[in-house]
Design an enzyme around this catalytic site. Structure first.
Site, PDB file in Angstrom:
ATOM      1  N   TYR A   1      34.616  83.601   8.429  1.00 36.22           N
ATOM      2  CA  TYR A   1      33.819  82.378   8.263  1.00 36.22           C
ATOM      3  C   TYR A   1      33.937  81.430   9.451  1.00 36.22           C
ATOM      4  O   TYR A   1      33.292  80.383   9.469  1.00 36.22           O
ATOM      5  CB  TYR A   1      34.242  81.642   6.993  1.00 36.22           C
ATOM      6  CG  TYR A   1      33.954  82.417   5.726  1.00 36.22           C
ATOM      7  CD1 TYR A   1      32.654  82.584   5.266  1.00 36.22           C
ATOM      8  CD2 TYR A   1      34.990  82.992   4.987  1.00 36.22           C
ATOM      9  CE1 TYR A   1      32.386  83.296   4.108  1.00 36.22           C
ATOM     10  CE2 TYR A   1      34.731  83.713   3.823  1.00 36.22           C
ATOM     11  CZ  TYR A   1      33.433  83.857   3.393  1.00 36.22           C
ATOM     12  OH  TYR A   1      33.166  84.568   2.238  1.00 36.22           O
TER      13      TYR A   1
ATOM     14  N   HIS B   1      28.330  76.864   7.639  1.00 35.16           N
ATOM     15  CA  HIS B   1      28.916  76.335   6.414  1.00 35.16           C
ATOM     16  C   HIS B   1      30.293  75.706   6.648  1.00 35.16           C
ATOM     17  O   HIS B   1      30.800  74.981   5.787  1.00 35.16           O
ATOM     18  CB  HIS B   1      29.040  77.481   5.400  1.00 35.16           C
ATOM     19  CG  HIS B   1      28.778  77.085   3.981  1.00 35.16           C
ATOM     20  ND1 HIS B   1      27.976  76.012   3.610  1.00 35.16           N
ATOM     21  CD2 HIS B   1      29.211  77.629   2.805  1.00 35.16           C
ATOM     22  CE1 HIS B   1      27.922  75.923   2.292  1.00 35.16           C
ATOM     23  NE2 HIS B   1      28.676  76.877   1.782  1.00 35.16           N
TER      24      HIS B   1
ATOM     25  N   TYR C   1      38.383  77.902  -1.102  1.00 34.13           N
ATOM     26  CA  TYR C   1      37.001  78.343  -0.898  1.00 34.13           C
ATOM     27  C   TYR C   1      36.060  77.252  -1.408  1.00 34.13           C
ATOM     28  O   TYR C   1      36.432  76.394  -2.210  1.00 34.13           O
ATOM     29  CB  TYR C   1      36.700  79.692  -1.548  1.00 34.13           C
ATOM     30  CG  TYR C   1      37.375  80.843  -0.825  1.00 34.13           C
ATOM     31  CD1 TYR C   1      36.853  81.343   0.371  1.00 34.13           C
ATOM     32  CD2 TYR C   1      38.542  81.411  -1.318  1.00 34.13           C
ATOM     33  CE1 TYR C   1      37.467  82.387   1.050  1.00 34.13           C
ATOM     34  CE2 TYR C   1      39.177  82.446  -0.646  1.00 34.13           C
ATOM     35  CZ  TYR C   1      38.632  82.933   0.542  1.00 34.13           C
ATOM     36  OH  TYR C   1      39.250  83.954   1.225  1.00 34.13           O
TER      37      TYR C   1
ATOM     38  N   ASN D   1      33.497  76.823  -3.427  1.00 32.36           N
ATOM     39  CA  ASN D   1      33.081  76.494  -4.785  1.00 32.36           C
ATOM     40  C   ASN D   1      34.200  75.956  -5.671  1.00 32.36           C
ATOM     41  O   ASN D   1      33.964  75.681  -6.851  1.00 32.36           O
ATOM     42  CB  ASN D   1      32.417  77.708  -5.460  1.00 32.36           C
ATOM     43  CG  ASN D   1      33.353  78.898  -5.568  1.00 32.36           C
ATOM     44  OD1 ASN D   1      34.464  78.853  -5.080  1.00 32.36           O
ATOM     45  ND2 ASN D   1      32.892  79.950  -6.230  1.00 32.36           N
TER      46      ASN D   1
ATOM     47  N   ASP E   1      28.113  70.391   5.463  1.00 31.67           N
ATOM     48  CA  ASP E   1      26.886  70.861   6.089  1.00 31.67           C
ATOM     49  C   ASP E   1      25.696  70.532   5.186  1.00 31.67           C
ATOM     50  O   ASP E   1      25.839  70.463   3.966  1.00 31.67           O
ATOM     51  CB  ASP E   1      26.937  72.365   6.345  1.00 31.67           C
ATOM     52  CG  ASP E   1      27.137  73.168   5.069  1.00 31.67           C
ATOM     53  OD1 ASP E   1      28.226  73.051   4.461  1.00 31.67           O
ATOM     54  OD2 ASP E   1      26.216  73.885   4.652  1.00 31.67           O
TER      55      ASP E   1
ATOM     56  N   ASN F   1      27.448  74.192  -3.090  1.00 29.23           N
ATOM     57  CA  ASN F   1      28.490  74.587  -4.031  1.00 29.23           C
ATOM     58  C   ASN F   1      29.743  73.727  -3.955  1.00 29.23           C
ATOM     59  O   ASN F   1      30.389  73.468  -4.981  1.00 29.23           O
ATOM     60  CB  ASN F   1      28.862  76.054  -3.823  1.00 29.23           C
ATOM     61  CG  ASN F   1      27.782  77.002  -4.314  1.00 29.23           C
ATOM     62  OD1 ASN F   1      26.995  76.650  -5.186  1.00 29.23           O
ATOM     63  ND2 ASN F   1      27.731  78.197  -3.746  1.00 29.23           N
TER      64      ASN F   1
END
Length: 204
Positions: A32, A37, A81, A83, A108, A129
């Site tokens: 990532y 994101h 993470y 969410n 973002d 999320n």
């Protein structure tokens, strides 16, 4: 049930009005890195680099402390993470005795053109999320956030690929200026307050 998740501020310990929680949203893991994101992580990483700070991997995230003009800014990159971002934020707000007005989230935003950077004192999750989980945990969306525009230059059905995709070479070249601007807004939030920061620094 969602009601059990809601953070009850009335039961929280006495807060420290000089302390702020600055949260950069993103996903952990090398896959990532340098994705759209993860701009929240990028902004906090650059702030830490400029000020000679080092993040420490603690419960629910990487954390460091930044002293600026008599204020203490706790910088948090959640390790939950995206969410489950709200879980990390709730823990560190309780741990550091931070009042809700002193929470700032860097996130973002697909709805803003690339390089458009705006602070807001409240707002919807807009399908994000991370923001969605924060709202579920707190039971409201009345907290400040810096919305970092990543644009919407993707074809139909490719939104996830775009958001989790790497920056283009042109975007990478422009990122340092935008990230520095976001850092200026973070400092403004803790010193002159969100209203004046929005008036002076919101960037179209």
């Amino acid at each position: 049930m969602m009601l059990k998740k809601i953070f009850n501020w009335s039961r929280s310990p006495k807060v420290d009005p000089m302390k702020y929680l600055i949260v950069g949203l993103g996903n952990i893991g090398s896959e990532y890195e340098d994705t759209r994101h993860n701009i929240g992580f990028n902004v906090l990483d650059e702030l830490a680099k400029q000020e000679g700070l080092k993040f420490e991997n603690l419960r629910y995230g990487a954390v460091c402390e930044y002293r600026f003009k008599g204020k203490t800014l706790v910088l948090l990159k959640p390790s939950t993470y995206m969410n489950l971002s709200g879980k990390a934020i709730r823990y560190w707000m309780q741990q550091e005795k931070i009042k809700p007005e002193n929470l700032l989230v860097v996130v973002d935003d697909l709805a803003l053109p690339f390089e458009s950077i705006r602070m807001r004192q409240k707002g919807s999750d807009a399908g994000h999320n991370g923001l969605k989980n924060i709202q579920e945990i707190f039971g409201h969306s009345n907290y400040s956030r810096i919305r970092y525009g990543i644009g919407d230059n993707f074809s139909r059905g490719k939104q996830i690929d775009y958001v989790l995709g790497k920056w283009s070479s042109d975007e990478m070249a422009a990122l340092p200026e935008g990230i520095d601007h976001a850092i200026t807004m973070i400092k403004g939030f803790a010193t002159i307050g969100p209203a004046r920061t929005m008036n002076q620094y919101n960037k179209k």
